[in-house]
Design an enzyme around this catalytic site. Structure first.
Site, PDB file in Angstrom:
ATOM      1  N   ASP A 119       8.154   5.925  13.720  1.00 14.77           N
ATOM      2  CA  ASP A 119       8.898   5.022  14.597  1.00 14.77           C
ATOM      3  C   ASP A 119      10.371   4.858  14.184  1.00 14.77           C
ATOM      4  OD1 ASP A 119       7.996   3.631  12.376  1.00 14.77           O
ATOM      5  OD2 ASP A 119       6.981   2.052  13.495  1.00 14.77           O
ATOM      6  N   ASP A 176       0.831  -1.206   0.000  1.00 16.53           N
ATOM      7  CA  ASP A 176       0.000   0.000   0.000  1.00 16.53           C
ATOM      8  C   ASP A 176       0.861   1.251   0.000  1.00 16.53           C
ATOM      9  OD1 ASP A 176      -1.121  -1.150   3.208  1.00 16.53           O
ATOM     10  OD2 ASP A 176       0.752  -0.128   2.725  1.00 16.53           O
ATOM     11  N   ASP A 193       1.060   5.203   1.077  1.00 15.68           N
ATOM     12  CA  ASP A 193       0.522   6.270   1.916  1.00 15.68           C
ATOM     13  C   ASP A 193       1.086   7.607   1.453  1.00 15.68           C
ATOM     14  OD1 ASP A 193      -0.761   4.355   3.414  1.00 15.68           O
ATOM     15  OD2 ASP A 193       0.842   4.222   4.911  1.00 15.68           O
TER      16      ASP A 193
HETATM   17  P1  ATP Z   1       4.185  -2.672   6.571  1.00 17.93           P
HETATM   18  O1  ATP Z   1       3.015  -2.031   5.896  1.00 17.93           O
HETATM   19  O2  ATP Z   1       5.161  -3.321   5.690  1.00 17.93           O
HETATM   20  O3  ATP Z   1       3.798  -3.491   7.692  1.00 17.93           O
HETATM   21  P2  ATP Z   1       4.704   0.028   7.382  1.00 17.93           P
HETATM   22  O4  ATP Z   1       5.944   0.697   7.884  1.00 17.93           O
HETATM   23  O5  ATP Z   1       4.100   0.553   6.142  1.00 17.93           O
HETATM   24  O6  ATP Z   1       5.053  -1.500   7.235  1.00 17.93           O
HETATM   25  P3  ATP Z   1       2.237   0.691   8.649  1.00 17.93           P
HETATM   26  O7  ATP Z   1       1.631   0.090   9.865  1.00 17.93           O
HETATM   27  O8  ATP Z   1       1.546   0.588   7.351  1.00 17.93           O
HETATM   28  O9  ATP Z   1       3.669   0.034   8.541  1.00 17.93           O
HETATM   29  O10 ATP Z   1       2.539   2.204   9.012  1.00 17.93           O
HETATM   30  C1  ATP Z   1       2.799   3.214   8.057  1.00 17.93           C
HETATM   31  C2  ATP Z   1       3.792   4.238   8.616  1.00 17.93           C
HETATM   32  O11 ATP Z   1       3.252   4.853   9.794  1.00 17.93           O
HETATM   33  C3  ATP Z   1       5.117   3.635   9.062  1.00 17.93           C
HETATM   34  O12 ATP Z   1       6.011   3.506   8.008  1.00 17.93           O
HETATM   35  C4  ATP Z   1       5.573   4.653  10.093  1.00 17.93           C
HETATM   36  O13 ATP Z   1       6.130   5.786   9.462  1.00 17.93           O
HETATM   37  C5  ATP Z   1       4.273   5.068  10.761  1.00 17.93           C
HETATM   38  N1  ATP Z   1       3.974   4.241  11.949  1.00 17.93           N
HETATM   39  C6  ATP Z   1       3.294   3.071  11.965  1.00 17.93           C
HETATM   40  N2  ATP Z   1       3.195   2.574  13.203  1.00 17.93           N
HETATM   41  C7  ATP Z   1       3.812   3.444  14.009  1.00 17.93           C
HETATM   42  C8  ATP Z   1       4.051   3.497  15.412  1.00 17.93           C
HETATM   43  N3  ATP Z   1       3.621   2.537  16.222  1.00 17.93           N
HETATM   44  N4  ATP Z   1       4.730   4.571  15.895  1.00 17.93           N
HETATM   45  C9  ATP Z   1       5.144   5.559  15.074  1.00 17.93           C
HETATM   46  N5  ATP Z   1       4.969   5.551  13.765  1.00 17.93           N
HETATM   47  C10 ATP Z   1       4.310   4.529  13.209  1.00 17.93           C
HETATM   48 MG    MG Z   2       2.159  -0.027   5.316  1.00 21.18          MG
END
Ligand code: ATP
Ligand code: MG
Length: 455
Positions: free
Chosen positions: A142, A63, A65
């Site tokens: 994070d 996805d 963002d």
């Molecule tokens: P994936 O989708 O591969 O699991 P992701 O990094 O895209 O990994 P998401 O949960 O989709 O994870 O989160 C999108 C973004 O939001 C992350 O890349 C990060 O920048 C931010 N984020 C997500 N969770 C947290 C958190 N617990 N604390 C701070 N920032 C976060």
């Molecule tokens: Mg993601």
């Protein structure tokens, strides 16, 4: 900005297009549409987070963002297909059929992103939507690798926290003071391990150091969120690496306390071998685009706990069938303290366990009943996995593998001949006891276990 933000001493960088490999051709056309529309309306428009990180390492993000300085209301005005969601922090979802592009306005640190904490103080909302600058948006994320922005205006990658180097060096590094950030949101510990496993990164030493100590905080996280996190850990194609990462960083007991205890006391290592064999299979299935089921996954991950509970109950003299049901219920209920495993998964998980003893039965009627059981296939696959722990199941696996493929009458004839002349038409072996079914005691409906469970 909060003092928790021991913002790394890194000066902001803009990495021009010819020095990175993020290419528009790898970005979803819908995400590009959103970026361009925002840009044309005069707003800043960036791809952000996991998508930029994954593209930098040559992966295929699932996805995309978008981050912007437009407010959610301004975003809504630009897109007919836009819904605003969220109460406290409003997000815009731009909907293209099945694909949703999430558009978030830059935020400052008032939100920790965990979704775990209600920011209520005696019923009062402490802060409302707090929009911020792109730098503020970056430091509240994070990991440095998750805080990179791909700017549609000049195709550069903007880096405020040193994420570009960290991705290049394959390290997961928490932004700010690790202990503080884990206390804000303990799920970040799992994310560190999960993303490192997925990307083949190392968790940077200062980021890793507090994890074993803070692991017990996981219990305070929302169980529903931990369930979701487990699916990502184990059903996205890197389950073995995730499991080993959790073990290495002392997190396994935080998620699965009883399994961790059971693995520790299983000196032969057989149960761990079985779990790893199951996860390897699961990873293979994901790689082949075959379906994987949370029920089977949790049956696997909690099997050591179930075996241990079963042994305890039987050593107290409980009848095998009742002990199985009790053990299954006990393990499930205890696990629910940490992880919200929905019933639509926990019930089939228990069935997979309870069917295991039925594979040693050969009476014709029972063989056919088991073959027709809706959970037969999952239970059989589970039995096959148990061979990784012990080859005592080899004969059963061979029998049932064959039984599935044989035409019914051939199988019936084979069973009749092995049952001997005394077997009646119902396939009962008369010399064996025909004990009355005991009431399971727990009153938990029919788990489908017959009385002649394995001794
Ligand atoms: P994936 O989708 O591969 O699991 P992701 O990094 O895209 O990994 P998401 O949960 O989709 O994870 O989160 C999108 C973004 O939001 C992350 O890349 C990060 O920048 C931010 N984020 C997500 N969770 C947290 C958190 N617990 N604390 C701070 N920032 C976060
Ligand atoms: Mg993601």
């Amino acid at each position: 900005m909060q003092p928790t933000d021991k913002t790394p001493a890194v000066s902001p960088r803009s990495i021009p297009r010819d020095q990175h490999n993020v290419s528009r051709k790898d970005v979803s056309p819908n995400a590009l549409r959103v970026l361009y529309r925002l840009r044309e309306a005069g707003f800043g428009a960036y791809l952000v987070g996991g998508a930029v990180r994954d593209l930098l390492v040559g992966g295929h993000p699932k996805d995309f963002d978008v981050a912007t300085d437009a407010t959610p209301e301004q975003v809504k005005q630009l897109f007919r297909n836009c819904r605003l969601i969220g109460r406290r922090f409003r997000l815009a979802h731009v909907v293209f059929g099945r694909e949703i592009i999430e558009v978030a306005t830059f935020r400052s640190n008032a939100d920790d992103g965990s979704g775990d904490r209600e920011v209520h103080d005696g019923g009062r909302l402490l802060r409302d939507n707090v929009y911020g600058t792109i730098e503020e948006d970056a430091v509240r994320r994070d990991f440095t690798a998750n805080a990179l922005y791909y700017a549609i205006e000049d195709f550069s990658v903007r880096d405020y926290v040193g994420g570009f180097e960290d991705v290049r060096n394959k390290v997961m590094r928490l932004i700010g003071d690790p202990e503080t950030r884990y206390r804000e949101d303990p799920v970040r510990m799992l994310r560190a391990v999960r993303l490192a496993a997925k990307l083949g990164f190392e968790v940077e030493p200062d980021t890793a150091a507090p994890i074993p100590v803070l692991a017990p905080l996981l219990k305070e996280s929302a169980p529903a969120r931990l369930f979701e996190e487990c699916l990502k850990l184990f059903l996205s194609g890197h389950g073995v690496a995730s499991f080993e990462g959790l073990e290495r960083h002392g997190l396994l007991a935080g998620l699965f306390p009883e399994t961790a205890a059971a693995l520790k006391s299983n000196r032969s290592g057989a149960l761990r071998r079985m779990v790893l064999a199951g996860l390897r299979n699961t990873d293979q299935r994901v790689a082949n685009d075959e379906p994987v089921s949370p029920a089977f996954l949790f049956a696997l991950l909690l099997w050591p706990a179930y075996c241990r509970a079963l042994m305890q109950l039987q050593s107290q003299g409980m009848h095998a069938v009742e002990a199985q049901r009790r053990a299954a219920d006990r393990v499930t209920v205890h696990q629910l303290d940490t992880i919200a495993l929905p019933r639509r998964f926990s019930l089939p998980m228990q069935e997979i366990w309870l069917l295991q003893t039925r594979f040693s039965q050969r009476q014709r009627k029972r063989v056919f009943r088991l073959l027709a059981h809706p959970r037969f296939r999952a239970a059989f696959d589970f039995l096959a996995l148990r061979m990784a722990a012990s080859d005592e199941h080899a004969a059963d696996v061979a029998f049932w593998r064959e039984a599935q493929t044989q035409p019914g009458d051939a199988l019936a004839a084979q069973l009749d001949s092995t049952e001997g002349p005394a077997a009646d038409g119902e396939g009962r072996a008369p010399r064996k006891r025909r004990r009355r079914r005991r009431n399971g005691g727990g009153g938990h409906g029919d788990a489908g276990v017959s009385e002649s469970a394995g001794e």
